[in-house]
Design a protein around this motif. Structure first.
Motif, PDB file in Angstrom:
ATOM      1  N   TRP A   1      35.834  81.182  10.369  1.00  0.00           N
ATOM      2  CA  TRP A   1      35.634  82.535  10.892  1.00  0.00           C
ATOM      3  C   TRP A   1      34.322  82.624  11.671  1.00  0.00           C
ATOM      4  CZ3 TRP A   1      38.918  86.649  10.759  1.00  0.00           C
ATOM      5  CH2 TRP A   1      40.012  86.570   9.903  1.00  0.00           C
ATOM      6  N   ILE A   2      34.303  83.496  12.658  1.00  0.00           N
ATOM      7  CA  ILE A   2      33.073  83.887  13.338  1.00  0.00           C
ATOM      8  C   ILE A   2      32.826  85.343  12.966  1.00  0.00           C
ATOM      9  CG2 ILE A   2      31.923  84.207  15.557  1.00  0.00           C
ATOM     10  CD1 ILE A   2      33.858  82.048  16.676  1.00  0.00           C
ATOM     11  N   ARG A   3      31.773  85.582  12.199  1.00  0.00           N
ATOM     12  CA  ARG A   3      31.455  86.946  11.744  1.00  0.00           C
ATOM     13  C   ARG A   3      30.478  87.572  12.740  1.00  0.00           C
ATOM     14  NH1 ARG A   3      27.819  90.037   8.521  1.00  0.00           N
ATOM     15  NH2 ARG A   3      28.888  91.363   6.993  1.00  0.00           N
ATOM     16  N   VAL A   4      30.884  88.667  13.357  1.00  0.00           N
ATOM     17  CA  VAL A   4      30.087  89.313  14.408  1.00  0.00           C
ATOM     18  C   VAL A   4      29.478  90.601  13.875  1.00  0.00           C
ATOM     19  CG1 VAL A   4      30.109  90.267  16.743  1.00  0.00           C
ATOM     20  CG2 VAL A   4      31.638  88.352  16.163  1.00  0.00           C
TER      21      VAL A   4
ATOM     22  N   GLY B   1      42.223  82.138  20.232  1.00  0.00           N
ATOM     23  CA  GLY B   1      42.694  81.623  18.950  1.00  0.00           C
ATOM     24  C   GLY B   1      41.649  81.508  17.867  1.00  0.00           C
ATOM     25  N   TYR B   2      40.397  81.883  18.136  1.00  0.00           N
ATOM     26  CA  TYR B   2      39.352  81.820  17.118  1.00  0.00           C
ATOM     27  C   TYR B   2      39.518  82.976  16.126  1.00  0.00           C
ATOM     28  CZ  TYR B   2      37.008  78.353  20.026  1.00  0.00           C
ATOM     29  OH  TYR B   2      36.715  77.217  20.738  1.00  0.00           O
ATOM     30  N   ASN B   3      39.136  82.728  14.893  1.00  0.00           N
ATOM     31  CA  ASN B   3      39.176  83.767  13.860  1.00  0.00           C
ATOM     32  C   ASN B   3      37.875  84.568  13.909  1.00  0.00           C
ATOM     33  OD1 ASN B   3      41.647  82.669  12.867  1.00  0.00           O
ATOM     34  ND2 ASN B   3      40.484  81.114  11.759  1.00  0.00           N
ATOM     35  N   VAL B   4      37.979  85.857  14.134  1.00  0.00           N
ATOM     36  CA  VAL B   4      36.795  86.689  14.334  1.00  0.00           C
ATOM     37  C   VAL B   4      36.844  87.896  13.408  1.00  0.00           C
ATOM     38  CG1 VAL B   4      35.446  88.058  15.967  1.00  0.00           C
ATOM     39  CG2 VAL B   4      36.630  85.996  16.754  1.00  0.00           C
ATOM     40  N   ASN B   5      35.741  88.116  12.679  1.00  0.00           N
ATOM     41  CA  ASN B   5      35.545  89.337  11.889  1.00  0.00           C
ATOM     42  C   ASN B   5      34.448  90.159  12.553  1.00  0.00           C
ATOM     43  OD1 ASN B   5      33.727  89.980   8.842  1.00  0.00           O
ATOM     44  ND2 ASN B   5      35.176  91.336   9.841  1.00  0.00           N
ATOM     45  N   PHE B   6      34.805  91.309  13.079  1.00  0.00           N
ATOM     46  CA  PHE B   6      33.837  92.205  13.712  1.00  0.00           C
ATOM     47  C   PHE B   6      33.440  93.267  12.693  1.00  0.00           C
ATOM     48  CE2 PHE B   6      32.330  95.736  16.244  1.00  0.00           C
ATOM     49  CZ  PHE B   6      31.670  95.142  17.309  1.00  0.00           C
ATOM     50  N   VAL B   7      32.142  93.321  12.367  1.00  0.00           N
ATOM     51  CA  VAL B   7      31.637  94.250  11.357  1.00  0.00           C
ATOM     52  C   VAL B   7      31.016  95.456  12.055  1.00  0.00           C
ATOM     53  CG1 VAL B   7      30.082  94.543   9.401  1.00  0.00           C
ATOM     54  CG2 VAL B   7      31.210  92.337   9.778  1.00  0.00           C
ATOM     55  N   GLU B   8      31.519  96.628  11.741  1.00  0.00           N
ATOM     56  CA  GLU B   8      31.022  97.851  12.366  1.00  0.00           C
ATOM     57  C   GLU B   8      29.876  98.436  11.551  1.00  0.00           C
ATOM     58  OE1 GLU B   8      32.434 102.424  13.296  1.00  0.00           O
ATOM     59  OE2 GLU B   8      33.968 100.865  13.114  1.00  0.00           O
TER      60      GLU B   8
END
Length: 463
Positions: A262-265, A292-299
């Motif tokens: 995952w890439i946590r943003v 296709g990358y797994n991304v978690n965007f944190v608000e």
């Protein structure tokens, strides 16, 4: 409407009924303070050193303020300033309420020297020492002092085009220069906070060098004033690593366990909320997800405001609905969950503009750090440890290119996860031990004091 609250029972217990000679008022304001100051409070408790928490009160809700409970310092809050509002309002309230607190302490504990200990580059770090100095004619102490922004060369950029390999090489092997323009107001706060402090606890030698270059003495009359102690974030990390049981981050977000890399943003700095920069970051996220990358965007709170202001919320909600590899979440309540995820092996990198995350991922090797900024006040993580890379928000395309290079280039990926740890251990204990060893702690100095002339300055009380 919030206001100043003094918990007399906690204050009296912390100051031993007024018999303590020296006591620390550990200042907390925002989330980073909670977990980076908690080790100092814990060390003071363990060693029987007088200490209480002076909380500005600006992070008080169940999510933002949870760190006070999570790190076990909520019951040490003896003073809550109860500040609210924007920067100007909070600054004014801190200034007047610190003066009220100082008067109360002087009246009820006249024999105890109270030394505020602020932290890092939060707004409290800039305002509380000034407020204390104006109210008492005394200076404070600074944990995580000397944070100064620096930037590498941008020769590898040409307009919106970036040579990712060359830019990475320039960061790790090239020259860096001072750039204190960002983040704002954090760079302002850490800079002015130093001016009203006598004791500066530097995380690394570079921070100490910044301070001595600016004229702060490394020692006065044989007493070290800028000890290099490391960063108390390592104590917080290890504290949570040792914690057992309880709800897992994967209980809250089971999707995170179903995929890896995952890439946590998470972004929240004011400069990154400027229209072009924020759109570049969101565009980068979209490009990575579509690739296709797994991304978690944190608000975070500021992120949410920007999403609404620029009409981008619906775009991310649609992205989440259409792609299983995109997780759009709110702020994670428990800080331990962030550490758990970073340590889990499920997270490739954090794409962040946080200063603390740059430090944390120097210590936690399972997750790499990619910093969405044009400069950093933790440059040692890039140029010395190579556990961090800047990914400046020039455009979504250039950002995605650097992230993909870090992901796919084995040498870069390995280097990001294997550099030396910079920030020491048992830092809270180091800070408390420093004050235990002071024979006669200074609270203010004239030039004749530093020059070691014996001049009667008793009249200072009447100036």
């Amino acid at each position: 409407m919030a206001g100043l609250r003094i918990h007399e029972d906690r204050l009296d217990a912390a100051l031993d009924g007024g018999d303590a000679d020296l006591a620390l008022a550990v200042v907390t304001a925002t989330k980073p303070d909670f977990y980076k100051q908690a080790p100092v409070v814990a060390a003071a408790r363990d060693r029987g050193f007088p200490c209480f928490v002076l909380h500005t009160g600006q992070h008080y809700d169940d999510v933002l303020g949870h760190g006070l409970v999570e790190y076990g310092i909520d019951d040490a809050i003896a003073v809550d300033l109860g500040v609210r509002g924007g920067l100007s309002e909070k600054t004014a309230q801190v200034t007047t309420r610190v003066a009220d607190v100082a008067a109360h302490l002087d009246e009820h504990y006249p024999e105890t020297t109270i030394l505020p200990l602020v932290h890092g580059d939060t707004h409290a770090a800039g305002v509380v020492p000034q407020a204390w100095a104006f109210a008492t004619n005394q200076y404070a102490a600074h944990n995580e002092a000397g944070l100064r922004g620096m930037a590498p060369s941008f020769d590898a950029y040409a307009a919106d085009d970036v040579d990712a390999a060359a830019f990475v090489r320039d960061q790790w092997e090239g020259e860096w220069s001072l750039d204190r323009s960002e983040p704002f107001p954090e760079q302002y706060d850490t800079f002015v906070g130093s001016a009203a402090c006598l004791y500066h606890f530097a995380p690394v030698d570079l921070n100490r060098d910044h301070l001595t270059r600016e004229g702060y003495p490394a020692a006065v009359d044989g007493e070290e004033r800028i000890p290099v102690v490391g960063n108390s974030v390592v104590d917080a990390i290890e504290l949570k690593a040792d914690a057992e049981g309880g709800e897992s981050v994967f209980d809250v977000y089971p999707e995170l366990e179903e995929r890896d890399d995952w890439i946590r943003v998470d972004v929240h700095r004011r400069a990154n909320l400027l229209p072009d920069r924020f759109r570049a970051i969101v565009d980068c996220v979209i490009r990575l997800v579509e690739a296709g990358y797994n991304v978690n965007f944190v608000e975070l709170h500021a992120t949410g405001t920007a999403l609404d202001e620029y009409g981008l919320r619906e775009k991310l909600e649609r992205l989440a609905a259409d792609n299983d590899n995109f997780l759009f979440t709110g702020l994670w309540k428990k800080h331990a969950h962030v550490y758990e995820f970073f340590r889990s092996g499920q997270c490739f990198a954090a794409l962040t503009d946080s200063g603390s995350v740059q430090e944390e991922l120097n210590h936690i090797r399972e997750t790499r750090c990619l910093t969405a900024r044009f400069n950093t006040d933790r440059p040692e993580t890039v140029m010395d440890a190579n556990t961090n890379l800047l990914v400046p928000p020039v455009s979504g395309e250039s950002m995605a290119e650097i992230v993909e290079y870090a992901f796919t280039n084995d040498a870069t990926r390995d280097r990001l996860g294997s550099g030396p740890r910079l920030y020491g251990e048992d830092v809270g204990t180091e800070i408390v031990r420093y004050f235990e060893d002071l024979d006669d702690p200074a609270t203010f100095e004239w030039s004749h004091d530093r020059a070691a002339f014996d001049v009667d300055d008793g009249a200072f009380d009447y100036l």
